[in-house]
Every structure is written in C-alpha cells, then in structure tokens.
Design an enzyme around this catalytic site. Structure first.
Site, PDB file in Angstrom:
ATOM      1  CE1 TYR A  93       1.022  -1.419   4.141  1.00  0.00           C
ATOM      2  CE2 TYR A  93       0.228   0.754   4.756  1.00  0.00           C
ATOM      3  CZ  TYR A  93       0.917  -0.400   5.059  1.00  0.00           C
ATOM      4  OH  TYR A  93       1.511  -0.531   6.291  1.00  0.00           O
ATOM      5  CG  ASP A  95       1.857   4.639   5.899  1.00  0.00           C
ATOM      6  OD1 ASP A  95       0.995   5.529   6.040  1.00  0.00           O
ATOM      7  OD2 ASP A  95       2.403   4.055   6.853  1.00  0.00           O
ATOM      8  CB  SER A 102       2.585  -5.055   6.236  1.00  0.00           C
ATOM      9  OG  SER A 102       2.561  -3.696   6.534  1.00  0.00           O
ATOM     10  CB  THR A 103       6.025  -9.713   6.453  1.00  0.00           C
ATOM     11  OG1 THR A 103       5.840  -9.565   7.881  1.00  0.00           O
ATOM     12  CG2 THR A 103       7.347  -9.103   6.031  1.00  0.00           C
ATOM     13  CG  HIS A 156       7.322   0.717  12.001  1.00  0.00           C
ATOM     14  ND1 HIS A 156       6.154   1.434  11.989  1.00  0.00           N
ATOM     15  CD2 HIS A 156       8.317   1.637  11.963  1.00  0.00           C
ATOM     16  CE1 HIS A 156       6.435   2.734  11.937  1.00  0.00           C
ATOM     17  NE2 HIS A 156       7.731   2.885  11.913  1.00  0.00           N
ATOM     18  CG  ASN A 158       3.972  -4.912  13.852  1.00  0.00           C
ATOM     19  OD1 ASN A 158       3.746  -3.948  14.578  1.00  0.00           O
ATOM     20  ND2 ASN A 158       4.009  -4.808  12.531  1.00  0.00           N
TER      21      ASN A 158
END
Lengths: 502, 65
Positions: A93, A95, A102-103, A156, A158
C-alpha cells in the site's frame, strides 16, 4: 517461549523518480502499488477492510478495477486507495509518501527474513511494471530510512505479546536492549544529525530521529518504545508490540538477528526472567552515542553506575538469554533458538575483537568497509558526495544497481535463504498462521472476496444479499494444519462459507 | 617454493614451518587483499551513479510512518 512468536515487519521504501526530483512521491508510490496490483492481483475488488466494526454494506460500492485502470488520473482523494492484499498474505500500500510492504504474520525469525525479502522482490517487480506504463519515467526504490536531509521513514517490527505482561516491564527491559542492539542490526549511515549537518559515519540510519523514551507518535517526537496498541487479535489476551526503532536491513543475517534476539528478550520479559537492572541513564542520548561511534568503544552509564559499551550491554542480554533457554528448554530448545543464540554470541565476540570481520554479515559493517576502501583508494574526505551516494545506493533494490546486491553477487555477503525460497514467498503465504487462510482465499476465491485485513476475510457471494465476514481474530488459527484440508475440499467460496458457518 | 615448504608431512613439522615464513605470509595475504579490494571497487565503479553531487542533491524524501 523461544524465538518463536507471531511477528512480522512493515517497511516504507524510499522513492525517487529518475530525472524528476520534484515529482509528487504520493503519485509515484501509487503508480508503483497500482502497477503491481493491476498485473498480479486477481482479487481486484478486494479492498483493505479498515473498519471491522462498520456495517458490512459500507464495504461495498467501491470498484478498485476502475481506479487501477488509469493510475495517472488519481486525485488526492483516491491516492489512499492504493492498498492491496497479496496471495502471500502481505499488504502492499501507500503510506504517506512511500510505498510500504507489510509481511504476513509468521512465527520464526527465518520466516520474517523470507517474507521481508519477498517484499523487496515485490517492490522491485512493482517498480519495473510502473515504468512499463506509457509515458511513465523510471521509479527507483530504496530500502533505507533517511534522505540525510531531515526526513526519516520507518521499518517497523511487530511482536505479539501476552496482555498480562505489565507495560512498565517492557519499557524497563527493552529500552537498554534497543539502545544497544543497533551494534548488529544498524544499517549504517553517512552523516550525523537528522539533516546530516555533521560529516562522518554512524551505525544506525534511525538513531538521530528518536527524541523521547516512550510515546504514541511515530512521525514526530519518535519514541524508543512505541505505545500503539492495536493487537489485531483478542485484546484481552494479546498486545501487539509495535517497534519503530529499527533500521531497514538488506543483510539477511542482520534481520534474522534483529527479530530473533528481540523475540527472545520479549520471552524473558513475559516470563519475568530478567532480574538484573540494565537501565541506562538518558537512553535517547545513549542511543545516539552508541550509533555515532563505529569503533564501538564509547560507553553508556547504567543506573547502577557501571559503564558499558553497546556490545557489552548486548552481552548482558545474551548471557541472560543463554541462561533462560538452558533453564526452560535445556537440550530440547528448538533449532532456530539455538542458532540465534550461537550467531548472537559469535557476532558480539567479533564486534569486540574484529568488527570488520563482519563485513559479510552485517549491513553497517559491509557499508563501512566499502566506504573505507573508497576513502583509502581515492583519498575521499567525509564530506565527499561520493560517500553519500554509496550510502544511498547500497539500498537501491535493483540487483543491477544496488551495492548490497553487487556485494552479494560477488560472494561478499552471506545469505540464509536461496533465491527460489524468496521468490516463492512473493506469492505463497506462510503456513503457520492465519496468513495462510487469507492468502489461499485470495488465491482460490479471488472473485468472491470484497475485502480482507489482518483479522478478517469478507466474502461477497453471488445470490446473497449481505456480505459474509469470516473473522480471523486468532493469529494462530487459519494455519495450513487448521484449514488446509478444508480449502482443498471447497471448490468455491460459497462452499467454504457454508462449511465455516456450520 | 615457499608454498611447498609450508606443506607439512607430519604434524610436528607444523610449528617449525610456520615460524620460518611469517613475513612472506603477511605480504602474500596483503597482496591478495589489495587485489581483492581493487576487483570489488572496479565492479562498484561500473554501477555507481555517475554524477554523485547531482544525485545526492536530488535525493529528497518526505517523512513517513
């Protein structure tokens, strides 16, 4: 727990339009994402499900294929729509002013590396496709975190954690770990200060952009510990620790150690195993001090008065982690946990005695070695534009131009994965989490999916008046073991939804 | 010749032979290293953007996250 837990990364890529330094980066980012979506995503109608609580009808009335047909016509309002879910379970996407990948959720450090590297290939393919559109200039993407002119963008991580762990424990133990882990997972940077006003090398791309210890922000006054709390899972049981302090790594071993060691430290925090107080005085200043000294000699002061280098501080965590794994698992520790510990120990030992021997493993050392070679051959001063160029171009994701890739090609950087493993991960989801269900649904039932997100897949079935939402609130359900046979058996989405609602 | 002398037949010969030729060793290693460095820099020279100053000036990003 061990190194295993539900985790993943999200990386914003630097973007530049060749020959057009003033090009709108939002438009360029949308072109990249839309080019990939148009060419490869069959679930054209599927949109990202932002608001799981909103009435299902709200999810309708949007036809992404129309938007995709003519990306140059995008208005500012439409730019936010460049947002697709891939069959590997990942999200691609726009941002802000960067394309982001994002994996999918995975459970091992090596799988983080695998789907993170697959993201580089997705971005590479996307940029190449964008360039093929008539009239489009070349768009080049960089896996880095700063332009050295004051702007930074994130990479980032997570980590799913137990909700019962007090947040204060996380802050206390993780802060000194984050101040020092850059000694192996920094990506290296030419320039000091947010806008690079001082010349010289530093270990981390991001260190100079962190200004507070704890906070919710990610774009200004960035905190070492970010408090965003959106678990995308049962909030009673889990929190998602959103880590914003890391650099975007290209070296596979650097990413592997970054997430592997962090996951182990989180396990120790959850199990209340850390009894030593490793609190660092003035952590924001300490973070920069460690980053600004590639000789690794500078010390930081601990609350107990000891003075340790970044490497020595990491050795404290390593020592604890070895004891923890021995105590909890002994000889039964899983292979990746054992491997992470062994590599962590080896890398810290080398950082103490001969850091340059890690030029084939760590980004910051590989980049520094290259820069020192240029300095020595060509007599370049630290303010020479060529050194800055080397810094940027190290992260160019094109294999023919990127310096990381040239080093790999010359056999000078070790890898953990084979090319075909990474290529397969561009389209195949990991098998141990709900990403498997999401990815396979998008692969097999593309035309009947209206929307999807981390915690749901929404079907729009022929002949049914309302949308059918399948929640995937538990990240470990929806794995291949759990739903593989079911998806095999269901020839169409109608059968699947019927089987699931039984 | 130095190469052949360094091939020990028996294990007890190892220490002796490494003692006689340390300087040659270092010199050889340095030469090999220099060639190594030249090779990689030549390759990088070929792919580096040509006008470093212009490139650096025009690499402007917006903040993210």
């Amino acid at each position: 727990m061990s190194v295993r837990r539900v985790m993943g990364t999200e990386v914003e890529y630097g973007i530049s339009v060749q020959g057009q330094p003033n090009a709108n980066p939002m438009v360029a980012s949308s072109q990249v994402v839309n080019a990939y979506a148009t060419a490869t995503v069959r679930a054209r109608r599927a949109r990202w499900d932002f608001e799981e609580e909103s009435p299902l009808r709200d999810a309708r009335g949007f036809d992404m294929s129309r938007q995709l047909a003519d990306p140059t016509q995008l208005t500012d309002e439409d730019l936010g729509l460049a947002n697709v879910i891939l069959t590997n379970g990942a999200r691609l996407y726009v941002d802000h002013a960067h394309p982001e990948y994002s994996t999918p959720e995975v459970v091992t450090p090596l799988d983080v590396v695998r789907w993170d590297k697959a993201g580089e290939l997705v971005m590479l393919d996307a940029a190449r496709r964008a360039q093929q559109l008539p009239g489009n200039p070349a768009i080049v993407l960089y896996k880095n975190n700063t332009d050295n002119k004051g702007a930074s963008y994130g990479a980032h991580e997570n980590y799913l954690m137990r909700r019962s762990t007090p947040f204060a424990d996380i802050v206390r133990h993780l802060t000194p770990f984050f101040v020092s882990r850059q000694v192996f997972c920094g990506a290296g940077r030419v320039g000091r200060g947010q806008d690079g006003r001082e010349h010289g090398y530093q270990i981390s791309q991001r260190a100079d952009f962190f200004e507070v210890e704890v906070g919710l922000e990610t774009t200004l006054k960035r905190p070492i510990i970010n408090t965003r709390d959106e678990p995308h899972a049962d909030p009673e049981r889990y929190r998602r620790l959103h880590v914003i302090i890391g650099d975007a790594n290209l070296a596979e071993i650097a990413t592997y150690l970054k997430v592997g060691t962090t996951s182990l430290v989180l396990a120790m925090i959850e199990d209340r195993f850390i009894t030593r107080d490793l609190t660092v005085d003035t952590p924001v200043a300490a973070l920069r001090a460690v980053s600004h000294d590639p000789t690794l000699k500078r010390t930081v002061t601990l609350a107990d008065g000891r003075r340790l280098t970044g490497v020595q501080l990491q050795m404290e965590f390593l020592d604890l982690a070895k004891k923890y794994v021995e105590d909890r698992y002994g000889a039964d520790a899983d292979a990746q946990t054992v491997d992470v510990l062994a590599r962590w120990e080896d890398v810290l030992g080398r950082l103490e005695t001969d850091p340059m021997s890690l030029a084939d493993q760590l980004d910051w050392v590989a980049k520094l070695k290259l820069i020192e070679q240029y300095r020595s051959r060509d007599g370049l001063a630290w303010d020479d534009a060529k050194l800055q160029l080397i810094d940027y171009q190290y992260s160019d994701i094109r294999p023919e131009k990127g310096l990381y890739h040239r080093l790999v090609g010359a056999g000078r950087i070790q890898r953990l994965l084979a090319d075909d493993q990474v290529e397969q991960a561009m389209t195949n989801p990991p098998e141990e989490t709900r990403a498997y269900f999401r990815g396979l649904c998008l692969e097999k039932y593309a035309s009947d999916i209206a929307a999807a997100s981390w915690d749901s897949v929404i079907f729009d079935l022929p002949g049914r008046e309302s949308l059918q939402r399948v929640p995937t609130i538990d990240p470990l359900r929806g794995s291949k073991t759990h739903v593989g046979e079911l998806i095999d058996r269901c020839a169409n989405a109608e059968e699947l939804v019927r089987a699931l609602s039984r | 010749m130095a190469q052949e002398q360094k091939q020990p037949r028996k294990s007890e010969e190892v220490e002796e032979t490494t003692e006689v030729a340390p300087e040659t060793d270092v010199a050889e290693r340095k030469e090999a290293l220099d060639e190594d460095v030249d090779a990689i820099l030549d390759e990088i020279d070929d792919v580096l953007e040509t006008n470093a100053e212009d490139f650096v000036k025009s690499f402007i990003q917006k903040g993210g996250e």
